[in-house]
Design a protein around this motif. Sequence first.
Motif, PDB file in Angstrom:
ATOM      1  N   ILE A   1     -12.624   4.801  11.759  1.00  0.00           N
ATOM      2  CA  ILE A   1     -11.323   4.126  11.674  1.00  0.00           C
ATOM      3  C   ILE A   1     -10.200   5.106  12.001  1.00  0.00           C
ATOM      4  N   GLN A   2     -10.315   6.319  11.498  1.00  0.00           N
ATOM      5  CA  GLN A   2      -9.285   7.334  11.775  1.00  0.00           C
ATOM      6  C   GLN A   2      -9.196   7.621  13.274  1.00  0.00           C
ATOM      7  N   ASN A   3     -10.345   7.731  13.935  1.00  0.00           N
ATOM      8  CA  ASN A   3     -10.343   7.999  15.377  1.00  0.00           C
ATOM      9  C   ASN A   3      -9.743   6.842  16.170  1.00  0.00           C
TER      10      ASN A   3
ATOM     11  N   LYS B   1     -16.173  -6.118   5.697  1.00  0.00           N
ATOM     12  CA  LYS B   1     -14.961  -6.502   4.960  1.00  0.00           C
ATOM     13  C   LYS B   1     -14.166  -5.263   4.539  1.00  0.00           C
ATOM     14  N   LEU B   2     -14.882  -4.176   4.193  1.00  0.00           N
ATOM     15  CA  LEU B   2     -14.195  -2.941   3.833  1.00  0.00           C
ATOM     16  C   LEU B   2     -13.413  -2.404   5.034  1.00  0.00           C
ATOM     17  N   SER B   3     -13.990  -2.504   6.249  1.00  0.00           N
ATOM     18  CA  SER B   3     -13.296  -2.062   7.463  1.00  0.00           C
ATOM     19  C   SER B   3     -12.042  -2.906   7.704  1.00  0.00           C
ATOM     20  N   GLN B   4     -12.160  -4.239   7.502  1.00  0.00           N
ATOM     21  CA  GLN B   4     -11.004  -5.110   7.672  1.00  0.00           C
ATOM     22  C   GLN B   4      -9.866  -4.709   6.727  1.00  0.00           C
ATOM     23  N   ILE B   5     -10.228  -4.391   5.483  1.00  0.00           N
ATOM     24  CA  ILE B   5      -9.211  -4.002   4.497  1.00  0.00           C
ATOM     25  C   ILE B   5      -8.508  -2.725   4.939  1.00  0.00           C
ATOM     26  N   PHE B   6      -9.291  -1.704   5.308  1.00  0.00           N
ATOM     27  CA  PHE B   6      -8.706  -0.429   5.711  1.00  0.00           C
ATOM     28  C   PHE B   6      -7.882  -0.564   6.986  1.00  0.00           C
ATOM     29  N   LEU B   7      -8.403  -1.284   7.982  1.00  0.00           N
ATOM     30  CA  LEU B   7      -7.681  -1.412   9.249  1.00  0.00           C
ATOM     31  C   LEU B   7      -6.326  -2.075   9.040  1.00  0.00           C
ATOM     32  N   ASN B   8      -6.287  -3.142   8.239  1.00  0.00           N
ATOM     33  CA  ASN B   8      -5.014  -3.829   7.996  1.00  0.00           C
ATOM     34  C   ASN B   8      -4.027  -2.936   7.248  1.00  0.00           C
ATOM     35  N   LEU B   9      -4.496  -2.265   6.172  1.00  0.00           N
ATOM     36  CA  LEU B   9      -3.596  -1.447   5.367  1.00  0.00           C
ATOM     37  C   LEU B   9      -3.108  -0.212   6.124  1.00  0.00           C
ATOM     38  N   ILE B  10      -4.037   0.480   6.825  1.00  0.00           N
ATOM     39  CA  ILE B  10      -3.652   1.696   7.546  1.00  0.00           C
ATOM     40  C   ILE B  10      -2.789   1.347   8.749  1.00  0.00           C
ATOM     41  N   ASN B  11      -3.134   0.259   9.456  1.00  0.00           N
ATOM     42  CA  ASN B  11      -2.337  -0.165  10.610  1.00  0.00           C
ATOM     43  C   ASN B  11      -0.892  -0.474  10.180  1.00  0.00           C
ATOM     44  N   ASN B  12      -0.734  -1.182   9.039  1.00  0.00           N
ATOM     45  CA  ASN B  12       0.609  -1.464   8.519  1.00  0.00           C
ATOM     46  C   ASN B  12       1.350  -0.173   8.183  1.00  0.00           C
ATOM     47  N   ALA B  13       0.648   0.764   7.522  1.00  0.00           N
ATOM     48  CA  ALA B  13       1.286   2.017   7.127  1.00  0.00           C
ATOM     49  C   ALA B  13       1.768   2.798   8.349  1.00  0.00           C
ATOM     50  N   LEU B  14       0.932   2.862   9.402  1.00  0.00           N
ATOM     51  CA  LEU B  14       1.319   3.593  10.615  1.00  0.00           C
ATOM     52  C   LEU B  14       2.441   2.879  11.358  1.00  0.00           C
ATOM     53  N   LYS B  15       2.433   1.534  11.309  1.00  0.00           N
ATOM     54  CA  LYS B  15       3.439   0.764  12.037  1.00  0.00           C
ATOM     55  C   LYS B  15       4.815   0.887  11.395  1.00  0.00           C
ATOM     56  N   PHE B  16       4.858   0.881  10.057  1.00  0.00           N
ATOM     57  CA  PHE B  16       6.141   0.904   9.356  1.00  0.00           C
ATOM     58  C   PHE B  16       6.596   2.322   8.983  1.00  0.00           C
TER      59      PHE B  16
ATOM     60  N   VAL C   1      -4.940   8.542   3.188  1.00  0.00           N
ATOM     61  CA  VAL C   1      -5.958   7.714   2.529  1.00  0.00           C
ATOM     62  C   VAL C   1      -6.696   8.599   1.535  1.00  0.00           C
ATOM     63  N   ILE C   2      -6.748   8.179   0.253  1.00  0.00           N
ATOM     64  CA  ILE C   2      -7.352   8.994  -0.806  1.00  0.00           C
ATOM     65  C   ILE C   2      -8.452   8.190  -1.496  1.00  0.00           C
ATOM     66  N   LEU C   3      -9.651   8.814  -1.674  1.00  0.00           N
ATOM     67  CA  LEU C   3     -10.770   8.191  -2.374  1.00  0.00           C
ATOM     68  C   LEU C   3     -11.161   9.082  -3.551  1.00  0.00           C
ATOM     69  N   VAL C   4     -11.192   8.517  -4.776  1.00  0.00           N
ATOM     70  CA  VAL C   4     -11.524   9.270  -5.985  1.00  0.00           C
ATOM     71  C   VAL C   4     -12.557   8.480  -6.782  1.00  0.00           C
ATOM     72  N   VAL C   5     -13.531   9.189  -7.391  1.00  0.00           N
ATOM     73  CA  VAL C   5     -14.562   8.535  -8.207  1.00  0.00           C
ATOM     74  C   VAL C   5     -14.000   8.205  -9.586  1.00  0.00           C
TER      75      VAL C   5
ATOM     76  N   PHE D   1      -9.547   3.552  -4.427  1.00  0.00           N
ATOM     77  CA  PHE D   1      -9.021   3.705  -3.077  1.00  0.00           C
ATOM     78  C   PHE D   1      -7.492   3.637  -3.120  1.00  0.00           C
ATOM     79  N   LYS D   2      -6.830   4.515  -2.371  1.00  0.00           N
ATOM     80  CA  LYS D   2      -5.370   4.490  -2.323  1.00  0.00           C
ATOM     81  C   LYS D   2      -4.912   4.815  -0.900  1.00  0.00           C
ATOM     82  N   ILE D   3      -3.959   4.028  -0.358  1.00  0.00           N
ATOM     83  CA  ILE D   3      -3.362   4.250   0.955  1.00  0.00           C
ATOM     84  C   ILE D   3      -1.866   4.480   0.748  1.00  0.00           C
ATOM     85  N   LEU D   4      -1.391   5.679   1.063  1.00  0.00           N
ATOM     86  CA  LEU D   4      -0.004   6.068   0.849  1.00  0.00           C
ATOM     87  C   LEU D   4       0.710   6.230   2.177  1.00  0.00           C
ATOM     88  N   ASP D   5       1.990   5.910   2.240  1.00  0.00           N
ATOM     89  CA  ASP D   5       2.797   6.198   3.422  1.00  0.00           C
ATOM     90  C   ASP D   5       4.211   6.564   2.993  1.00  0.00           C
ATOM     91  N   THR D   6       4.952   7.152   3.923  1.00  0.00           N
ATOM     92  CA  THR D   6       6.348   7.542   3.671  1.00  0.00           C
ATOM     93  C   THR D   6       7.275   6.695   4.528  1.00  0.00           C
TER      94      THR D   6
END
Length: 729
Positions: free
Chosen positions: A443-445, A476-491, A499-503, A515-520
Amino acid sequence: MRNLFISLFFISTLVVAQKQPKKSTKVDSVSYYLELSNFNIKTNNYKFSLNFAQKAIDFANEQKDVKSEAYSNSLIGGIYFELKKYDDAIESYYKSVSLYNTLKPSSQQAYCYYQLGLCFMEKGNYLVAENNFEKAKTIFLTIKIPDAIELLNLQKGIVYKAKGQYQQAIPIFNQIIAKPDSNDISKTKAEALYQIGTIELENDRSNLALNYLSRSLILNAKDKNIEQKSHILLSLSLVYEKLLNSNKAHDFLKRHIELKDSIATLNTKKLGTEDYADFKDSERLKRIEQLDKENKEQQKANKVAKLISILAIALISILSLLSLSLYKNNIIRNQSNLLLKEKNNELLLAKEKAEKASKARAEFLSTVSHELRTPLNAINGITHLLLEENPKASQMNYLTSLKFSGNYLLTFINEILEINRIESNAIETENLNFNLKLLLSNIQNSLKELASINNNAFTIEIDESIPDFLIGDPTKLSQIFLNLINNALKFTKNGEVKVILVVNEINEEFTSIHFKILDTGIGIPKDKIESVFDSFSQGSIEINRKYGGTGLGLTIVKKLVDILGGKIKLESEVGKGSSFSFDLSFKIGNDEQVLVEQINEQNLSILNDKKVLLIEDNKINQMITKRMVENKGMICEVIDNGEDAIEAVKNNVYDLVLMDVHLPGINGTIATQSIRTFDKKTRIIALTAISLNENREMLLSYGMNDVITKPFDPNEFYRIIANNLAQTI
């Protein structure tokens, strides 16, 4: 759930060990008194059972038999637990534990700690309960009795649930549910299903709750645990009440009440108040004092007997008036019930109309989305072919704009179809072994170009303790990440997306991941945070005009996270960025490698001179698909119906068949099914604009080897064809 049956199950080993043949049993011995105590437990005569158990304690103390004294105390603790005298049970179990601690670790010692945990759970002291369960677990592991761990895990999950820690409780219950069915574990699985069903009920996921509770009731029938069955019936009644099925809700409630009455009747026969008081010295004294007090009160009552006789007449008069009032109230209540019944019928009719309207809307949007794919396939296909023919520089801008518009429209159509699939419950979760870290890397690539356009730093941080392979739904996990990361990069521009993953928790079989997706980026106003997950919502008209988009991405994300068993949370501040987070549980997968073939220009040479049969009834799609196939050096033959396609495959040899699903006459799935009766080897790939009622698994079940969706993505089109030809070779 935790009745004396469980207690007897644990302590039966010691009883068997201590039993001797009847002929050699002495009258005054620990074994003799324990036999009498256990016999009276089986006949529900707890008064005599307590007396014989106390005699066993006295005799063992005289003989300095520590083990028998410890066991006898635990037996009394079990009787008190069954009678719900939890303070007395705790006192007896502590006596037993203090004696067992002077001996080698044993299953009886672990059992006492386990029962102490149950007692403190009943009293609501979950911290002490959890501590006792851990002590029991340590002893069972020390003496190598792993079978008992399952029951301890169940209680640990119940403790987590009672404290509201659902993310820790759910993986434990799922672990128990995943065990194979057997008589030994059926009761534990039934309880785990019941517990997770009540969690889903509390979270207003009624359909999931109904599934878990129904499975729990089926397993309960094997064990015949009436107390557990009573709890399940009550929860099922609440589920059907939320689902507005009043008939079933009333039926399950009625069964629950009948069962509770039978339990209450059974409990009254076990040990009366006077019997229990006679056994406890302090209680005996209180009983004597109470009798004296009652005698004094009786004397006072005799003095006022005449006054009561006078008041009796007045009381009878009042009761007569009350009876008349109740009679009138009953008439009014019956009239109200009739009115309420009519209103309920009206509500049911309104509900049916709403469901029909919702279904009609979903089918309409699905049909429109599906039908739009055919002309869109022509637009995208012809655009691709023109771009491959080295157009003039003046034409490149027009073709590039046309390609962008086609892809934008395709995204919009796909999101509408996805929303309808979710809302119509036509979507199912998968349980596949996949590499989470590789999925995120891919997804990152794929989003590097979008990140560079807005000059954003895009990083992924993964907790090292997260296993490489998990079992879940990677699509479904890919769909979730693609939508959230795409929005973060777009805005976000000239900023950072992380993107942060912690147990959260991990054991040998399950793990819970945060799972956490952060943007500025631009952030979201506080008054818009609740509405961003609504369909077609983007915060404001200005944002929609500036950044574009359908406003369906976050709606899809929320619904997919709900389906996977999580709950998405949003924190945002205007001008500072946003944070989306959610927790999901996974079963840990194995280390088998997931092979992903990458097709590039060099190994596309496998397509040269391959003979392809194309079955397609639309003339424009025939022209586009044939040209795309021939552009890579393949030989293409075109047929426009399923009947001729069957004959062509029967009489000729093809390297590959491209089969359109929707054909005049017999459709592509039936044609494929017929071909497979005489040809098992030729690779057949389905061509379809997947609709609401179609899915990949359904198409593959007819004998197709792969699926290509319309409109075609050229790179995906050639990759799937090359992969299938490679497998043939």
